[in-house]
Structures are given as C-alpha cells and as structure tokens.
Design a protein around this motif. Structure first.
Motif, PDB file in Angstrom:
ATOM      1  N   ILE A 191       0.863  -1.183   0.000  1.00 52.12           N
ATOM      2  CA  ILE A 191       0.000   0.000   0.000  1.00 52.12           C
ATOM      3  C   ILE A 191       0.894   1.226   0.000  1.00 52.12           C
ATOM      4  CG2 ILE A 191      -0.174   0.255   2.522  1.00 52.12           C
ATOM      5  CD1 ILE A 191      -3.326   0.661   1.663  1.00 52.12           C
ATOM      6  N   GLY A 192       0.390   2.340  -0.575  1.00 48.71           N
ATOM      7  CA  GLY A 192       1.182   3.554  -0.678  1.00 48.71           C
ATOM      8  C   GLY A 192       0.717   4.636   0.282  1.00 48.71           C
ATOM      9  N   TYR A 193       1.688   5.404   0.799  1.00 54.44           N
ATOM     10  CA  TYR A 193       1.384   6.511   1.714  1.00 54.44           C
ATOM     11  C   TYR A 193       1.954   7.791   1.111  1.00 54.44           C
ATOM     12  CZ  TYR A 193       1.691   9.608   5.779  1.00 54.44           C
ATOM     13  OH  TYR A 193       1.588  10.674   6.632  1.00 54.44           O
ATOM     14  N   ARG A 202      -4.626   9.571   3.213  1.00 57.36           N
ATOM     15  CA  ARG A 202      -3.336   9.680   2.525  1.00 57.36           C
ATOM     16  C   ARG A 202      -2.811   8.321   2.061  1.00 57.36           C
ATOM     17  NH1 ARG A 202       0.236  13.913   6.021  1.00 57.36           N
ATOM     18  NH2 ARG A 202       1.589  13.714   4.199  1.00 57.36           N
ATOM     19  N   LEU A 203      -3.619   7.276   2.243  1.00 54.78           N
ATOM     20  CA  LEU A 203      -3.255   5.953   1.745  1.00 54.78           C
ATOM     21  C   LEU A 203      -3.883   5.718   0.378  1.00 54.78           C
ATOM     22  CD1 LEU A 203      -3.643   3.771   4.962  1.00 54.78           C
ATOM     23  CD2 LEU A 203      -1.523   4.572   3.924  1.00 54.78           C
ATOM     24  N   ILE A 204      -3.107   5.167  -0.547  1.00 56.13           N
ATOM     25  CA  ILE A 204      -3.607   4.923  -1.900  1.00 56.13           C
ATOM     26  C   ILE A 204      -3.271   3.495  -2.318  1.00 56.13           C
ATOM     27  CG2 ILE A 204      -3.464   7.329  -2.661  1.00 56.13           C
ATOM     28  CD1 ILE A 204      -0.831   6.647  -4.011  1.00 56.13           C
ATOM     29  N   GLU A 205      -4.046   2.979  -3.282  1.00 59.95           N
ATOM     30  CA  GLU A 205      -3.818   1.645  -3.833  1.00 59.95           C
ATOM     31  C   GLU A 205      -2.591   1.673  -4.746  1.00 59.95           C
ATOM     32  OE1 GLU A 205      -5.458  -1.203  -3.411  1.00 59.95           O
ATOM     33  OE2 GLU A 205      -6.936  -0.394  -1.987  1.00 59.95           O
ATOM     34  N   VAL A 206      -1.709   0.703  -4.584  1.00 57.50           N
ATOM     35  CA  VAL A 206      -0.548   0.575  -5.476  1.00 57.50           C
ATOM     36  C   VAL A 206      -0.384  -0.893  -5.843  1.00 57.50           C
ATOM     37  CG1 VAL A 206       0.685   2.566  -4.522  1.00 57.50           C
ATOM     38  CG2 VAL A 206       1.079   0.311  -3.561  1.00 57.50           C
ATOM     39  N   CYS A 254       2.361  -4.186   7.533  1.00 56.15           N
ATOM     40  CA  CYS A 254       3.363  -3.447   8.294  1.00 56.15           C
ATOM     41  C   CYS A 254       2.684  -2.681   9.441  1.00 56.15           C
ATOM     42  CB  CYS A 254       4.102  -2.491   7.369  1.00 56.15           C
ATOM     43  SG  CYS A 254       5.149  -1.295   8.201  1.00 56.15           S
ATOM     44  N   ASN A 255       3.297  -2.673  10.619  1.00 46.38           N
ATOM     45  CA  ASN A 255       2.712  -1.973  11.777  1.00 46.38           C
ATOM     46  C   ASN A 255       2.530  -0.494  11.498  1.00 46.38           C
ATOM     47  OD1 ASN A 255       2.552  -4.287  13.350  1.00 46.38           O
ATOM     48  ND2 ASN A 255       4.621  -4.031  14.191  1.00 46.38           N
ATOM     49  N   THR A 256       3.515   0.092  10.782  1.00 48.69           N
ATOM     50  CA  THR A 256       3.406   1.520  10.454  1.00 48.69           C
ATOM     51  C   THR A 256       2.206   1.770   9.561  1.00 48.69           C
ATOM     52  OG1 THR A 256       5.813   1.740  10.612  1.00 48.69           O
ATOM     53  CG2 THR A 256       4.616   3.490   9.465  1.00 48.69           C
ATOM     54  N   ALA A 257       2.029   0.884   8.543  1.00 49.08           N
ATOM     55  CA  ALA A 257       0.903   1.046   7.628  1.00 49.08           C
ATOM     56  C   ALA A 257      -0.420   0.882   8.355  1.00 49.08           C
ATOM     57  CB  ALA A 257       1.022   0.035   6.483  1.00 49.08           C
ATOM     58  N   LEU A 258      -0.496  -0.071   9.279  1.00 48.35           N
ATOM     59  CA  LEU A 258      -1.726  -0.272  10.040  1.00 48.35           C
ATOM     60  C   LEU A 258      -2.034   0.943  10.901  1.00 48.35           C
ATOM     61  CD1 LEU A 258      -1.204  -3.991  11.159  1.00 48.35           C
ATOM     62  CD2 LEU A 258      -2.725  -3.134   9.361  1.00 48.35           C
ATOM     63  N   SER A 259      -0.969   1.570  11.440  1.00 44.39           N
ATOM     64  CA  SER A 259      -1.165   2.773  12.253  1.00 44.39           C
ATOM     65  C   SER A 259      -1.650   3.933  11.386  1.00 44.39           C
ATOM     66  CB  SER A 259       0.145   3.130  12.956  1.00 44.39           C
ATOM     67  OG  SER A 259       0.042   4.356  13.637  1.00 44.39           O
ATOM     68  N   LEU A 260      -1.034   4.075  10.192  1.00 43.69           N
ATOM     69  CA  LEU A 260      -1.439   5.156   9.290  1.00 43.69           C
ATOM     70  C   LEU A 260      -2.875   4.969   8.808  1.00 43.69           C
ATOM     71  CD1 LEU A 260       1.833   5.417   7.162  1.00 43.69           C
ATOM     72  CD2 LEU A 260       0.973   7.117   8.781  1.00 43.69           C
ATOM     73  N   ARG A 261      -3.303   3.710   8.643  1.00 46.34           N
ATOM     74  CA  ARG A 261      -4.666   3.441   8.173  1.00 46.34           C
ATOM     75  C   ARG A 261      -5.708   3.984   9.156  1.00 46.34           C
ATOM     76  NH1 ARG A 261      -6.344  -0.126   4.364  1.00 46.34           N
ATOM     77  NH2 ARG A 261      -4.317  -1.186   4.316  1.00 46.34           N
ATOM     78  N   SER A 262      -5.361   3.953  10.450  1.00 46.87           N
ATOM     79  CA  SER A 262      -6.316   4.452  11.452  1.00 46.87           C
ATOM     80  C   SER A 262      -6.187   5.957  11.653  1.00 46.87           C
ATOM     81  CB  SER A 262      -6.100   3.721  12.782  1.00 46.87           C
ATOM     82  OG  SER A 262      -4.780   3.944  13.261  1.00 46.87           O
ATOM     83  N   ARG A 263      -4.934   6.517  11.480  1.00 45.90           N
ATOM     84  CA  ARG A 263      -4.715   7.937  11.759  1.00 45.90           C
ATOM     85  C   ARG A 263      -4.937   8.819  10.529  1.00 45.90           C
ATOM     86  NH1 ARG A 263       0.065   9.300  12.565  1.00 45.90           N
ATOM     87  NH2 ARG A 263       1.229   7.354  12.245  1.00 45.90           N
ATOM     88  N   GLU A 264      -4.445   8.410   9.365  1.00 43.98           N
ATOM     89  CA  GLU A 264      -4.533   9.243   8.163  1.00 43.98           C
ATOM     90  C   GLU A 264      -4.970   8.410   6.957  1.00 43.98           C
ATOM     91  OE1 GLU A 264      -1.170  12.499   8.264  1.00 43.98           O
ATOM     92  OE2 GLU A 264      -0.278  10.548   8.814  1.00 43.98           O
ATOM     93  N   PRO A 265      -6.159   7.846   6.989  1.00 42.13           N
ATOM     94  CA  PRO A 265      -6.600   6.968   5.902  1.00 42.13           C
ATOM     95  C   PRO A 265      -6.690   7.686   4.550  1.00 42.13           C
ATOM     96  CG  PRO A 265      -8.439   7.521   7.345  1.00 42.13           C
ATOM     97  CD  PRO A 265      -7.208   8.009   8.019  1.00 42.13           C
ATOM     98  N   GLY A 286       7.080  12.309  -2.267  1.00 44.74           N
ATOM     99  CA  GLY A 286       6.348  11.368  -3.095  1.00 44.74           C
ATOM    100  C   GLY A 286       5.578  10.352  -2.277  1.00 44.74           C
ATOM    101  N   VAL A 287       5.596   9.098  -2.733  1.00 47.49           N
ATOM    102  CA  VAL A 287       4.812   8.029  -2.112  1.00 47.49           C
ATOM    103  C   VAL A 287       5.759   7.000  -1.518  1.00 47.49           C
ATOM    104  CG1 VAL A 287       3.136   6.181  -2.501  1.00 47.49           C
ATOM    105  CG2 VAL A 287       2.905   8.358  -3.717  1.00 47.49           C
ATOM    106  N   THR A 288       5.536   6.650  -0.258  1.00 49.05           N
ATOM    107  CA  THR A 288       6.314   5.602   0.403  1.00 49.05           C
ATOM    108  C   THR A 288       5.529   4.295   0.335  1.00 49.05           C
ATOM    109  OG1 THR A 288       7.314   7.182   1.928  1.00 49.05           O
ATOM    110  CG2 THR A 288       7.402   4.868   2.545  1.00 49.05           C
ATOM    111  N   ILE A 289       6.218   3.222  -0.058  1.00 47.40           N
ATOM    112  CA  ILE A 289       5.567   1.928  -0.242  1.00 47.40           C
ATOM    113  C   ILE A 289       5.793   1.059   0.994  1.00 47.40           C
ATOM    114  CG2 ILE A 289       5.338  -0.076  -1.746  1.00 47.40           C
ATOM    115  CD1 ILE A 289       4.665   2.640  -3.047  1.00 47.40           C
TER     116      ILE A 289
END
Length: 752
Positions: free
Chosen positions: A629-631, A658-662, A645-656, A637-640
């Motif tokens: 998933i991309g942030y 800014r997450l995009i399909e990749v 990933c724990n970071t991605a799971l955290s971002l999904r709850s805090r800043e959904p 740019g976009v971080t993959i």
C-alpha cells in the motif's frame, strides 16, 4: 618429414604431449586402457600433417593457410568433453577422428579398418546430423529438396534414439565450434550461435547435461545479444568481491548449522549463468537488483531425507520468500532434474537462493543421460527409468515430426521445451501429464493424442465444463469431450483467441489443415483475411501486391497458405496496414517515451494518480510479490509499505485519506487512441462482458456511447480506447467478436 613454414600455426607442429594428455584423462576422468585412444590420436595427427604437406606443394596464391584449431586439436578437445561425461572408449575414439573424417583428411574405410564398425558407424551417424542445421532457419529455400531434407532429419532422429552417443558426440563438436568462433567474423559468430542456441542447447537440456547446456547458452547469448551480455557481466563483476565474501560467510554458517543438526553435507557457492539471469529478468519482468538468486549456494547430501532436513535448517536460519520454493524431488522436471530450490532473506536482509540435492542428483544434473549410460550389449531391461524417460522424449519428437513434416517448426519446439516453468495435470485415469504454463484443454488433448485433439469438442476440469480457452493449473484433473465427426477449428490457430499455447498442439492443427483440399483452404483463407481486414477497417487492399509481399505467386496461393496455416494471418494484416495506411503504421511503431519528471527507477505503478516519485519503506522493506500500500508523504512522493506493516496499520487508522492503492508492475508503454464500433443483439450483461474483456487486457477506455433499438433488439456501441499497437487492437477485436450475441466488432475510421 614435413617442412615447417615460418607462418605455420603452432597447433599444426605436432607438439602436443599425448602421454601427458592421456594421463590427465585417466587421473581426472577415470578413463581406462588408452591404447586404442592413443592409436586414434596418432592417426588423426598423421592425417592432418599429410594434408598440410599436400598444401605445401600448392602455390602461395592457391594456399589458404588455416588459422583456427586443426582437426587434431579439435578431436582432443571433443574427447576430453566426452571423457568428463563418462563415455566409453568407442565414443572417445570416434570423437578424436570425427573432424578428420568430416574434413576428408581421413576416410571411413580407414577408420573401420583400424577401429571397427562401431566407431565408423558413430562417425557416419554424426555426419548425418549436419542436416539439422537447416532447421533453425524456417525461411531457407529448400522447396526443391524438401523431401530429401525431411528424410535426413528423420534419419538423424532415428540414429539418436538408436544410440544416444551420436547426439553426445555432436554436442561436443558444437561446443568446440562455438568456443572457437571468438575471433571469427560477426556473421559467422552469430550463425554458429543461432544454430547452437536453437538446436543444441535444448538438446543438451533434454538429455539433462546441465554444464554443457549452460556453456552453450552463455556463449550463444554472448554473440547474439552482446550488449545485454556485457551489461549483465559488468553488473556481476562489479559486485563479485562483495558477493564472494557474503557467500563465504553464508557457507560457514550453513556448515556449522548442518553439523549441529547432525546432517552430513557439502556446502558451496553456486555460479549463476548470465543467460539464465537475463531470461529470468525478462520472464519475471524485474530488474537485476530484484533477482533472488544472484547470491546462491548449493547443499549436497547423501540421502533424500537429509535434503528435507537441510531445508528445515535453512528456513530456521532465515525467513523464506513467499512463492519462491520448488520441490523438484517430489515432482522432477521433464528432463529428470531433481533438487529443492528455495529463496530466503539471508544475512543483512539480502535475498539468497539455496539449492539442496543429493550427490547422485547432482551427478544427474551435470551429466544427465550419461549418468545412466550402459555400454552396448547390456540388457536393455537393466537401464534405469531416468535413462528411458530421457530417450522417450526423442521418440516423441520423431513421432511428432512425422506428423508435422515441417523443418521450420522443429527448432521452435526444441527451444520451447527448455522453458523451466511447467504445470502437472491429471488425466481422467489419474496419469500425470506435464505442460507449459498457460496450457489449455486443447493443448492437453493434443498432448494425449492427435486424434483426441482433432475430435475435441469440450472439456471438463474437476467434473465441471470449462471453456476451451481455460488456463489449466497444476493439480487439475482434465477430461476431454470428443465427437466422432468433429474437426479442428481455424480459430484455434488464432493466437489472439487463446485456444492453443503449445507449439506441439499448433503443429498438429496446422498439419491437419495442410492435408485438406486446396480449394477448401483457399476459401477458408480468403474468408479469414477479409474478416480481419474488415475488423481493422482496411479497405482497398491490393491482393496481388500483398501476395508478392508474402512470397506467394498469386492471391490464391496466399489464401491457400493462410487456410493451411503456412502463412500467418497477423503478418498479412500487418503488410496490408502498411499498404493502405503506411503513415499510421509508422505512428504505431514509434515509441516516444512520455516526459518523465522526477520519475523513480523503481518498478511501481500508482493506481489512479499516474507516475509519482516512490520509495521503499525502511520499516518493512517490501519485495515484489508482497501485498503493498502507498502513503502520500509531504514533499517525498509516495512511500511503499507492506499491507501488514505496523506503520501502515497505524497510518490506516490515523490518516486513511493519505493511503492509496498501489501494485507491482512496470511503467506502461505509450498508447494511441482508436475508435471501435461493436454491434450485437441486446441482452442482459452484454456491456459487462465487453468491459470485462477490456479490463482483462488492461485497455483504458476514454469514452463510450451506447444506442439500443428496441424494435430490432440491436445494440450499437462506439468506444474510444487506447491501445499500444495494431497487433493488440486485432487481438482485442477478435476476443470481443467471440462474445455471445456479438455480431461485429470493427475499427471505425473517421472520414476527413
């Protein structure tokens, strides 16, 4: 005494120390009594010196002094290759004398008189294999001698089946030939390389002789694609020192761990061959840095159970990379190859390939059929199953070739068989059949028997009816439904429709149509061509000019060739495109890369937002194949991230937001807009089926207009879509035309 000229090459002066050479064969390869081999060497050397003596009597203008290896030196090199393969003395003697006989410096009668009928017969059969060099060039004009050429190839195949030593001597001779062309002209290098690559490397593969196959492929690749070869060689050299130190540390770790687990095994680094690296990059569409097996080790054990125990040790040391494990012990390759292959994240997080096999399996992988060689006169029932499996393939090729009767396709069949990816499916009775990846029920039917394929009318997989374009997968149980009066469809030969993927099935279908009446082929060929020209809106085509462009004497000859499958429909349509709209053809051929500002070199596609700068997250280090998933960052740019990933799971709850399909992939080629008109009888789900075809082909639709006539129950659609080439457009129109209720799918050209 032969007078030595000042410009005489050293290898013609008889300075080879035969005693030392024979001793090396005995010590290194275990060659036994060498008296007859010494006699053969002396005879070959004498024959070459006599030929040189005769040339000295010619004038300087008439003499073309040889500059390459002589037949004597080549014979020694061939014999040494075959000695490493553990061949018998008759084979080594035949190898030493072969080039002298071929260059008419020695007669077969002399050979038979001195060494008997067996040696003379081997040399004669190897000479007959020269006919195979015609196979790799399907355009070669052999019409006047076609039957003669076919008969020579059939005799060659029979001779291989009767005595596999014939093929092994020829492999050794071609190995020497491609080694020797390094300083030859570019034309000669490429000619020899093409023949070796298309015919003899696949033959070595089928006979399971790994180290010869790898050398032939690498040297052929070096001359056929020098730029790619040098690029990969440079990348390997640049990392060689680091890789060697890394492998040394890995080997030490594995030895210690295996010893702790009380597993006896040898561990060493494994060299990756340049051609196999390039092929994997192309097949998996990945960059050099994304390959898992640039760093590789091999573990050799004594027992099969130790192989699986060693695999457990490897996976306990390092994390296994998903989908990168192959058990070729439980399911050997078609040439008998057995081994365990796994890929792991080794020390420092670097990818590492590990091969695990027994010592016997390793000997089979290197020597193949030669590891099971039995001297002539041994009871045939004592030969191993592995030996018989390898030779049975040669019998299948001969049977196939009898049906096909075409030199041009045989090289393609052999080359295709080298591809490593196979699937294993079951017949209704439980027998295993191996096929290439992507094979369909029709491919399966023709693999069973040509009559089953020709009468195929449907198929069941696991008891359920499936389309004939269904892609089979390992473990499927397939049943073919036949009808007594059924016949192959010409649609099966259309590569755009996906009915057939294997060269064997395609050859069988083509052979069937070739046997049909010429008038029927003319009518069918003309109908096929006119339909395809209509689809692509190519009007006013001059058939006479088109026939000349495909080397046919008349339009009827061209139609007959299309109907019989000798002339590819796609090729004819491409020529028609150039004739009717040459400027448009050029437009599609030119690939102008779009402007790339701040583009990453990574192989990431960003769905819905185009190309952006991308970078891999350091926290989870995703690799191709991982769900990602991309942030969207600020200014970077976009971080993959990996999805788990724990970071991605955290971002999904805090800043959904800014997450995009990749997704993993490659940057798309440039595409061009075209208009297409589809006419069909209206029905529920029609639009869904059409858009599904477009989606599966990854076609971008720019606009769509739909009009339905309730009185006539007809639907008309005008679509504007982007396609990368005319070939892809033809494939798309053919697929849409196959949908239920679709009457027509053609290209629409706007009138200027």
């Amino acid at each position: 005494m032969v007078k030595v000229r000042e410009d005489q090459p050293q290898h013609f002066d008889g300075s080879v120390d035969l005693g030392a050479w024979l001793n090396r064969l005995q010590e290194r390869y275990g060659v036994g009594d060498t008296d007859s081999l010494r006699e053969a060497c002396e005879l070959a050397r004498q024959a070459e010196l006599l030929a040189l003596q005769r040339s000295l009597h010619q004038s300087a203008e008439e003499t073309a002094w040889p500059t390459g290896k002589g037949c004597f030196r080549t014979g020694l090199e061939m014999a040494e290759i075959l000695a490493e393969l553990k061949l018998d003395m008759d084979t080594l003697v035949a190898a030493v004398l072969y080039r002298a006989v071929r260059e008419t410096k020695l007669s077969l009668d002399q050979v038979e008189e001195n060494f008997g009928k067996v040696v003379a017969g081997l040399i004669k059969d190897v000479q007959g294999m020269a006919a195979i060099s015609n196979i790799q060039n399907p355009r070669r004009q052999v019409l006047d001698h076609r039957q003669d050429q076919l008969e020579k190839v059939r005799k060659m195949l029979v001779s291989i089946i009767d005595d596999v030593r014939v093929a092994l001597i020829k492999l050794a001779e071609r190995t020497c030939a491609i080694r020797a062309v390094q300083h030859a002209s570019k034309e000669k290098r490429q000619r020899v390389a093409r023949e070796v690559f298309e015919i003899y490397a696949p033959l070595a593969h089928r006979l399971g002789i790994g180290y010869i196959k790898w050398e032939l492929e690498d040297l052929s690749f070096r001359y056929l694609k020098p730029h790619d070869y040098k690029k990969i060689a440079k990348l390997l050299d640049g990392k060689r020192l680091d890789r060697q130190k890394y492998i040394t540390d890995v080997v030490d770790t594995l030895k210690t761990s295996l010893s702790d687990a009380r597993i006896e095994g040898d561990v060493n680094g494994r060299v990756k061959h340049i051609y196999s690296i390039w092929r994997k990059m192309k097949r998996k569409n990945v960059d050099f840095r994304d390959l898992y097996d640039i760093r590789a080790v091999r573990i050799l054990t004594h027992e099969v159970r130790d192989c699986y125990a060693a695999l457990g040790v490897v996976h306990s040391l390092w994390n296994h990379i998903p989908k990168e494990f192959d058990d070729y012990i439980a399911t050997p390759k078609e040439n008998g190859y057995r081994s365990l292959h796994t890929a792991v994240f080794g020390p420092e997080g670097k990818t590492l390939e590990v091969q695990i096999r027994t010592h016997d399996m390793h000997e089979e992988a290197e020597l193949g059929v030669c590891a099971h060689w039995k001297y002539k006169g041994t009871d045939v029932n004592s030969r191993s199953d592995s030996y018989e499996e390898k030779i049975s393939w040669l019998r299948q090729v001969m049977e196939w070739h009898e049906d096909l009767g075409d030199l041009g396709e045989l090289g393609g069949q052999w080359r295709a068989d080298v591809e490593p990816d196979r699937i294993y499916v079951f017949t209704k009775d439980g027998h295993v059949v191996d096929l290439s990846v992507g094979a369909t029920p029709i491919d399966f039917a023709y693999r069973i028997h040509s009559e089953v394929g020709s009468r195929c009318r449907g198929a069941k997989v696991a008891g359920r009816i499936v389309p004939l374009t269904h892609k089979l997968k390992t473990g499927d149980q397939v049943e073919i439904l036949t009808a007594p009066n059924a016949r192959p469809s010409r649609d099966w030969l259309n590569p755009d429709l996906g009915y057939v993927t294997t060269s064997r099935a395609r050859a069988k279908i083509t052979s069937w149509f070739k046997k049909q009446d010429r008038d029927a082929n003319i009518a069918d060929g003309q109908s096929l061509l006119e339909l395809e020209l209509k689809r692509q809106a190519l009007h006013g085509v001059n058939y006479s000019e088109l026939a000349l462009a495909v080397n046919s004497l008349s339009p009827d000859d061209m139609f007959a060739g299309i109907g019989a499958g000798d002339i590819k429909l796609r090729h004819v349509v491409s020529l028609a495109q150039k004739q009717v709209a040459p400027e448009e053809e050029k437009t599609f051929e030119i690939r102008t890369k779009p402007q790339q500002d701040r583009l990453s070199d990574s192989t990431i596609n960003i769905d819905g937002v185009g190309n952006l700068l991308t970078q891999m997250a350091g926290c989870c280090q995703p690799v191709p194949g991982d769900p990602i998933i991309g942030y969207i960052t600020v200014g970077r740019g976009v971080t993959i991230h990996r999805e788990d990933c724990n970071t991605a799971l955290s971002l999904r709850s805090r800043e959904p937001e800014r997450l995009i399909e990749v997704n993993w992939g490659t940057k798309p080629d440039y595409s061009y807009p075209v208009d297409v008109i589809i006419t069909a009888y209206d029905r529920p789900g029609l639009l869904r089926d059409i858009t599904m075809v477009l989606a599966n082909d990854k076609v971008n639709v720019l606009s769509m207009q739909t009009r339905t006539s309730k009185e006539e129950h007809l639907a008309s659609m005008l679509l504007t879509m982007e396609v990368p080439s005319l070939e892809s457009l033809g494939r798309l129109l053919a697929k849409v035309s196959q949908l239920p209720n679709v009457i027509d799918a053609v290209r629409h050209r706007k009138m200027s």
